[in-house]
Design an enzyme around this catalytic site. Sequence first.
Site, mmCIF file in Angstrom:
data_model
loop_
_atom_site.group_PDB
_atom_site.id
_atom_site.type_symbol
_atom_site.label_atom_id
_atom_site.label_comp_id
_atom_site.label_asym_id
_atom_site.label_seq_id
_atom_site.Cartn_x
_atom_site.Cartn_y
_atom_site.Cartn_z
ATOM 1 N N SER A 140 3.428 -2.424 10.255
ATOM 2 C CA SER A 140 4.865 -2.550 10.514
ATOM 3 C C SER A 140 5.419 -3.930 10.151
ATOM 4 C CB SER A 140 5.198 -2.189 11.968
ATOM 5 O OG SER A 140 4.903 -0.821 12.212
ATOM 6 N N GLY A 185 2.834 -1.297 4.216
ATOM 7 C CA GLY A 185 2.945 0.109 3.853
ATOM 8 C C GLY A 185 4.379 0.480 3.534
ATOM 9 N N ASN A 215 0.877 -1.177 0.000
ATOM 10 C CA ASN A 215 0.000 0.000 0.000
ATOM 11 C C ASN A 215 0.911 1.223 0.000
ATOM 12 O OD1 ASN A 215 -1.804 2.049 0.480
ATOM 13 N ND2 ASN A 215 -2.223 1.464 2.614
#
Length: 246
Positions: free
Chosen positions: A208, A229, A10
Site C-alpha cells: 500500500s 503494486g 509489480n
Amino acid sequence: MSRRKLVVGNWKMNGLKAQLAEVEAIGRVAAEHPAVEVGLCVPATLIMAAAERKGAAFIGGQDCHMNASGAHTGCLSAEMLAEAGAEWIIVGHSERREAQGETDEHVAAKAFAAKAAGLKVILCVGESLDVRDAGDAESVVSAQLLASLPEGAAADWLAIAYEPIWAIGTGRIPTMEAVAAMHAALRASLASRIGGQADAMRILYGGSMNGDNAAELMALADVDGGLVGGASLTAEKFAPIIAAAG
Ligand code: PEP
C-alpha cells in the site's frame, strides 16, 4: 552508507498491450529522476514489448522456475525471461508463497537460478497479521529472510523487499516506527550472514505504498525504496512515488 533508491512496480496479473503506453510514460518519469533506479515487473507476456519501450526504467519479471530447463509445463526459466528483456526478477512474493505453496527453500533456489541467468533479484519477505498481532513479526520475518537467502547473496544483484502481507492491497500500512524497526532488524540479520554486504544491500518497503505515504516511508534510515503494486499501474500514480524517492 548511501544506497541508491530502488522503486519497482509489480503489475501482478494486470496489463495488456494497451498498457504499454504506461510503460513508456513511466520510462519518461524515470529519466527525470536519474538518482532513482526505477523498474516495472510486468506480466511475462509483456516483457519483450515493454523492454522496447522502457526508456530509463528497467523491465523485470515476477517469478521464475528454479531449474534451467525441463518438463515444467507452463513455467518459465530465468534465462527465458532474461532473453525476453527482463533485467530483474521478483521471487518469493507472498501471493506466490501462499497460492503456489512456495517455501523458503524454493525461493532461495529461484534467486540462485536467476543470478545464474544474469538477472538481478528482489526477494520478498513479510508477516501475516496474526504474526504481527502476536508481536513476533521481527523474529519471524528475520528467520524467513535468512532461510530464503540464496548462496552468494550480494548487494550488486540482490535486494530485499519487506512486505507485510496484511498491508498488500489493503490501504493499511504499519506505523513508521514498526517499518523502521523491521528494516533495522532485517539489516542486522543480513549482517549476521553476509557481513559487510548487508550495509550496501537495498531493503525496500512494499504494501500500500502510494504518493501520500512514500516520502515518509523512504525517509526512514533503512528503507531504500519501494515495491509498489496498485499504484504502479499508471504513470500518474507511480510518478509521485518515484519523485518521493529522489
Ligand atoms: C505488492 O504486491 O508487491 C504490493 C506492494 O502491492 P500494493 O502496493 O498494491 O499493496
